[in-house]
Design an enzyme around this catalytic site. Structure first.
Site, PDB file in Angstrom:
ATOM      1  N   GLU A  84       0.828  -1.208   0.000  1.00 45.24           N
ATOM      2  CA  GLU A  84       0.000   0.000   0.000  1.00 45.24           C
ATOM      3  C   GLU A  84       0.861   1.257   0.000  1.00 45.24           C
ATOM      4  O   GLU A  84       1.942   1.271   0.583  1.00 45.24           O
ATOM      5  CB  GLU A  84      -0.834   0.063   1.277  1.00 45.24           C
ATOM      6  CG  GLU A  84      -1.726  -1.119   1.472  1.00 45.24           C
ATOM      7  CD  GLU A  84      -2.385  -1.075   2.845  1.00 45.24           C
ATOM      8  OE1 GLU A  84      -2.999  -2.068   3.203  1.00 45.24           O
ATOM      9  OE2 GLU A  84      -2.270  -0.054   3.544  1.00 45.24           O
TER      10      GLU A  84
ATOM     11  N   CYS B 106       3.466   8.501   1.201  1.00 44.58           N
ATOM     12  CA  CYS B 106       3.916   7.586   2.258  1.00 44.58           C
ATOM     13  C   CYS B 106       4.221   6.237   1.600  1.00 44.58           C
ATOM     14  O   CYS B 106       3.331   5.617   1.006  1.00 44.58           O
ATOM     15  CB  CYS B 106       2.790   7.471   3.290  1.00 44.58           C
ATOM     16  SG  CYS B 106       3.075   6.236   4.553  1.00 44.58           S
TER      17      CYS B 106
ATOM     18  N   CYS C 255       6.302  -7.215   7.586  1.00 47.20           N
ATOM     19  CA  CYS C 255       7.390  -6.752   8.449  1.00 47.20           C
ATOM     20  C   CYS C 255       7.678  -7.847   9.460  1.00 47.20           C
ATOM     21  O   CYS C 255       6.765  -8.486   9.972  1.00 47.20           O
ATOM     22  CB  CYS C 255       7.001  -5.463   9.171  1.00 47.20           C
ATOM     23  SG  CYS C 255       8.312  -4.839  10.266  1.00 47.20           S
TER      24      CYS C 255
ATOM     25  N   CYS D  84       5.433  -5.618  15.868  1.00 48.02           N
ATOM     26  CA  CYS D  84       4.861  -4.718  16.881  1.00 48.02           C
ATOM     27  C   CYS D  84       3.408  -5.119  17.101  1.00 48.02           C
ATOM     28  O   CYS D  84       2.676  -5.394  16.144  1.00 48.02           O
ATOM     29  CB  CYS D  84       4.965  -3.260  16.431  1.00 48.02           C
ATOM     30  SG  CYS D  84       6.676  -2.743  16.215  1.00 48.02           S
TER      31      CYS D  84
ATOM     32  N   CYS E  59       0.336  -3.237  15.329  1.00 50.42           N
ATOM     33  CA  CYS E  59       0.515  -2.885  13.918  1.00 50.42           C
ATOM     34  C   CYS E  59       0.026  -3.993  12.989  1.00 50.42           C
ATOM     35  O   CYS E  59       0.439  -5.153  13.133  1.00 50.42           O
ATOM     36  CB  CYS E  59       1.996  -2.606  13.665  1.00 50.42           C
ATOM     37  SG  CYS E  59       2.415  -2.430  11.936  1.00 50.42           S
TER      38      CYS E  59
ATOM     39  N   GLY F 127       6.358  -2.012   6.426  1.00 49.78           N
ATOM     40  CA  GLY F 127       7.738  -2.480   6.544  1.00 49.78           C
ATOM     41  C   GLY F 127       8.652  -1.555   7.317  1.00 49.78           C
ATOM     42  O   GLY F 127       8.288  -0.432   7.669  1.00 49.78           O
TER      43      GLY F 127
ATOM     44  N   SER G  37      11.139   6.625   8.789  1.00 44.88           N
ATOM     45  CA  SER G  37      10.624   6.260  10.107  1.00 44.88           C
ATOM     46  C   SER G  37      11.121   4.860  10.465  1.00 44.88           C
ATOM     47  O   SER G  37      11.032   3.939   9.660  1.00 44.88           O
ATOM     48  CB  SER G  37       9.092   6.280  10.075  1.00 44.88           C
ATOM     49  OG  SER G  37       8.559   5.853  11.310  1.00 44.88           O
TER      50      SER G  37
ATOM     51  N   ASN H 265      -4.424   3.849  16.423  1.00 45.21           N
ATOM     52  CA  ASN H 265      -5.489   3.412  15.526  1.00 45.21           C
ATOM     53  C   ASN H 265      -5.744   1.937  15.844  1.00 45.21           C
ATOM     54  O   ASN H 265      -4.875   1.114  15.575  1.00 45.21           O
ATOM     55  CB  ASN H 265      -4.987   3.588  14.086  1.00 45.21           C
ATOM     56  CG  ASN H 265      -6.088   3.466  13.074  1.00 45.21           C
ATOM     57  OD1 ASN H 265      -7.260   3.558  13.410  1.00 45.21           O
ATOM     58  ND2 ASN H 265      -5.706   3.260  11.838  1.00 45.21           N
TER      59      ASN H 265
ATOM     60  N   CYS I  51      -1.525   2.086   6.935  1.00 48.02           N
ATOM     61  CA  CYS I  51      -0.822   1.192   6.020  1.00 48.02           C
ATOM     62  C   CYS I  51      -0.890  -0.225   6.563  1.00 48.02           C
ATOM     63  O   CYS I  51      -0.646  -0.450   7.731  1.00 48.02           O
ATOM     64  CB  CYS I  51       0.635   1.626   5.876  1.00 48.02           C
ATOM     65  SG  CYS I  51       0.773   3.152   4.979  1.00 48.02           S
TER      66      CYS I  51
HETATM   67  N1  SAH Z   1       8.584   0.364  10.544  1.00 51.32           N
HETATM   68  C1  SAH Z   1       8.666   1.767  10.646  1.00 51.32           C
HETATM   69  C2  SAH Z   1       7.855   2.515   9.600  1.00 51.32           C
HETATM   70  C3  SAH Z   1       6.497   1.984   9.265  1.00 51.32           C
HETATM   71  S1  SAH Z   1       5.300   2.124  10.534  1.00 51.32           S
HETATM   72  C4  SAH Z   1       8.301   2.211  12.061  1.00 51.32           C
HETATM   73  O1  SAH Z   1       7.818   1.384  12.833  1.00 51.32           O
HETATM   74  O2  SAH Z   1       8.532   3.378  12.366  1.00 51.32           O
HETATM   75  C5  SAH Z   1       4.902   3.854  10.453  1.00 51.32           C
HETATM   76  C6  SAH Z   1       4.350   4.423  11.749  1.00 51.32           C
HETATM   77  O3  SAH Z   1       3.035   3.918  12.001  1.00 51.32           O
HETATM   78  C7  SAH Z   1       5.193   4.056  12.980  1.00 51.32           C
HETATM   79  O4  SAH Z   1       5.372   5.216  13.773  1.00 51.32           O
HETATM   80  C8  SAH Z   1       4.315   3.053  13.676  1.00 51.32           C
HETATM   81  O5  SAH Z   1       4.612   2.964  15.041  1.00 51.32           O
HETATM   82  C9  SAH Z   1       2.945   3.613  13.382  1.00 51.32           C
HETATM   83  N2  SAH Z   1       1.840   2.683  13.597  1.00 51.32           N
HETATM   84  C10 SAH Z   1       1.760   1.395  13.257  1.00 51.32           C
HETATM   85  N3  SAH Z   1       0.562   0.885  13.618  1.00 51.32           N
HETATM   86  C11 SAH Z   1      -0.132   1.886  14.218  1.00 51.32           C
HETATM   87  C12 SAH Z   1      -1.421   1.981  14.792  1.00 51.32           C
HETATM   88  N4  SAH Z   1      -2.243   0.934  14.834  1.00 51.32           N
HETATM   89  N5  SAH Z   1      -1.780   3.184  15.311  1.00 51.32           N
HETATM   90  C13 SAH Z   1      -0.952   4.249  15.277  1.00 51.32           C
HETATM   91  N6  SAH Z   1       0.270   4.224  14.727  1.00 51.32           N
HETATM   92  C14 SAH Z   1       0.684   3.044  14.208  1.00 51.32           C
HETATM   93 FE1  SF4 Z   2       6.638  -2.340  13.907  1.00 47.14          FE
HETATM   94 FE2  SF4 Z   2       6.940  -0.557  11.904  1.00 47.14          FE
HETATM   95 FE3  SF4 Z   2       7.171  -3.206  11.443  1.00 47.14          FE
HETATM   96 FE4  SF4 Z   2       4.782  -2.183  12.012  1.00 47.14          FE
HETATM   97  S1  SF4 Z   2       6.002  -1.728  10.223  1.00 47.14           S
HETATM   98  S2  SF4 Z   2       5.677  -4.080  12.857  1.00 47.14           S
HETATM   99  S3  SF4 Z   2       5.311  -0.549  13.460  1.00 47.14           S
HETATM  100  S4  SF4 Z   2       8.482  -1.970  12.746  1.00 47.14           S
END
Ligand code: SAH
Ligand code: SF4
Length: 370
Positions: free
Chosen positions: A107, A120, A127, A131, A134, A177, A209, A308, A351
């Site tokens: 996406e 973006c 990934c 997390c 996510c 990712g 990021s 979110n 995303c």
């Molecule tokens: N992997 C990188 C970049 C992609 S995620 C990272 O983790 O920074 C981009 C952003 O979206 C990150 O700040 C991540 O913590 C945030 N994110 C992911 N899932 C989310 C959610 N459910 N609500 C709010 N922010 C979220």
């Molecule tokens: Fe964590 Fe970023 Fe990977 Fe989502 S995309 S699992 S927030 S490192």
């Protein structure tokens, strides 16, 4: 690390076309020479790809017809196929689900503001870092994107904007990712985007990021041109952060902040910290005080984002009053912070969310305004 590399692409199997966007400028020169064309044709081709945003060879008027025909037989410009294209009701956020040539999907999001157009980008299919809040993390890791696959997301929106006489002004690597786990392809894409012979995007307008891959941050600190760094912090101590971002086990918070201090010293640029506020988990005034202590004296800015919610995950976003209180507390303690608007939740602009639904699952990640 299973992404296609430029070298693979330079030597495709019999009958397989070269993905031109996967090539650096000098690899493109080598390839053009290998096709029996003079070197300056590579500059013309590069200009067509990244300055004129050409999507086919036919329109490349200053190339001889015979070369255009050979290019059509041996090379590709467009490999991503839009599967879904969703516009938010206010018309300001557009989210596209792309199919890749191996059938995987990613996406990308375009966010329009009064003064800028931000895209973006995704850097991986899925990934590996898992997390817990996510959607992308929950879907697991499939493969890295190639530099061309990262670039093509940008070119797709750049072509659309050009119809309106507009251009992409900012790029954030906040899609699917972890960019610092796909460093080579991400950095190659950045070099192409900032190349003055082509796309000409200012490096200051690019932000990576990361969840906090320390070796990647250290490497980034020494790169030229310098790009912006956003670190997804989400918690001030290891114990809590491990429950949200398990990679904390490998890269503890204090070491992460030390790497950020080095980045600031070497680049003179401030670091942005992303902090997703999770209801009753990381949003108390004590947490705010811990964050302020952790970031003391560091040139930085904190973006606060109510989480979110992702289905099948225990976490919920903090209520509005909590977000406001956290914000006030941080600012009172001398840490600059902003509450960020979440763009496009109504179009599943997190995303990972659209893809999850496409794959028959559910989820929600956030592509944040920057
Ligand atoms: N992997 C990188 C970049 C992609 S995620 C990272 O983790 O920074 C981009 C952003 O979206 C990150 O700040 C991540 O913590 C945030 N994110 C992911 N899932 C989310 C959610 N459910 N609500 C709010 N922010 C979220
Ligand atoms: Fe964590 Fe970023 Fe990977 Fe989502 S995309 S699992 S927030 S490192």
């Amino acid at each position: 690390m299973s992404g296609r590399t430029a070298t693979d692409e330079q030597d495709p199997g019999a009958g397989e076309k070269v993905a031109l966007l996967d090539l650096t400028h000098s690899q493109l020169q080598d390839w053009v020479l290998s096709q029996g064309e003079p070197r300056y044709r590579a500059d013309q081709l590069y200009n067509w790809l990244y300055a004129s945003l050409a999507s086919d060879f036919e329109g490349m008027r200053n190339l001889p017809q015979s070369m255009r025909q050979r290019l059509g037989e041996r090379a590709d410009i467009q490999r991503l196929v839009p599967l879904q294209d969703i516009l938010s009701p206010d018309g300001l956020t557009r989210k596209v689900l792309f199919a890749l040539s191996d059938g995987e999907s990613i996406e990308s999001v375009l966010m329009r503001y009064d003064d800028r157009n931000t895209v973006c980008l995704s850097t991986q299919v899925g990934c590996a870092l898992g997390c817990t809040f996510c959607a992308t993390g929950q879907s697991g890791f499939t493969r890295n994107l190639s530099a061309g696959e990262i670039l093509e997301q940008t070119l797709h929106f750049a072509r659309e904007l050009r119809e309106e006489g507009q251009r992409i002004t900012n790029v954030v690597f906040m899609g699917m990712g972890e960019p610092l786990m796909n460093y080579e392809a991400t950095w190659q894409a950045i070099q192409t985007l900032t190349d003055s012979r082509g796309f000409k995007l200012g490096a200051r307008r690019i932000t990576i990021s990361t969840v906090g891959i320390i070796p990647g941050i250290e490497r980034l600190s020494g790169e030229k041109p310098q790009v912006g760094l956003a670190v997804s912090l989400h918690a001030p101590d290891d114990r809590l952060r491990k429950t949200l971002a398990p990679i904390t086990r490998r890269y503890p918070v204090k070491e992460l902040i030390a790497a950020c201090r080095t980045y600031v010293e070497r680049t003179g640029r401030r670091v942005t910290f992303e902090y997703a506020l999770v209801d009753s988990v990381n949003d108390s005034s004590q947490h705010a005080a811990q964050v302020a202590t952790l970031l003391q004296g560091l040139l930085c800015h904190v973006n606060l984002i109510p989480l979110n919610p992702v289905p099948d995950s225990p976490w919920r976003g903090s209520p509005r009053e909590r977000v406001r209180a956290f914000h006030q507390e941080l600012n009172r303690l001398g840490v600059n912070s902003t509450i960020r608007l979440r763009r496009g939740t109504e179009i599943e602009a997190g995303c990972g969310q659209l893809r999850s639904r496409w794959l028959g699952r559910q989820g929600g990640q956030n592509c944040l305004s920057s």
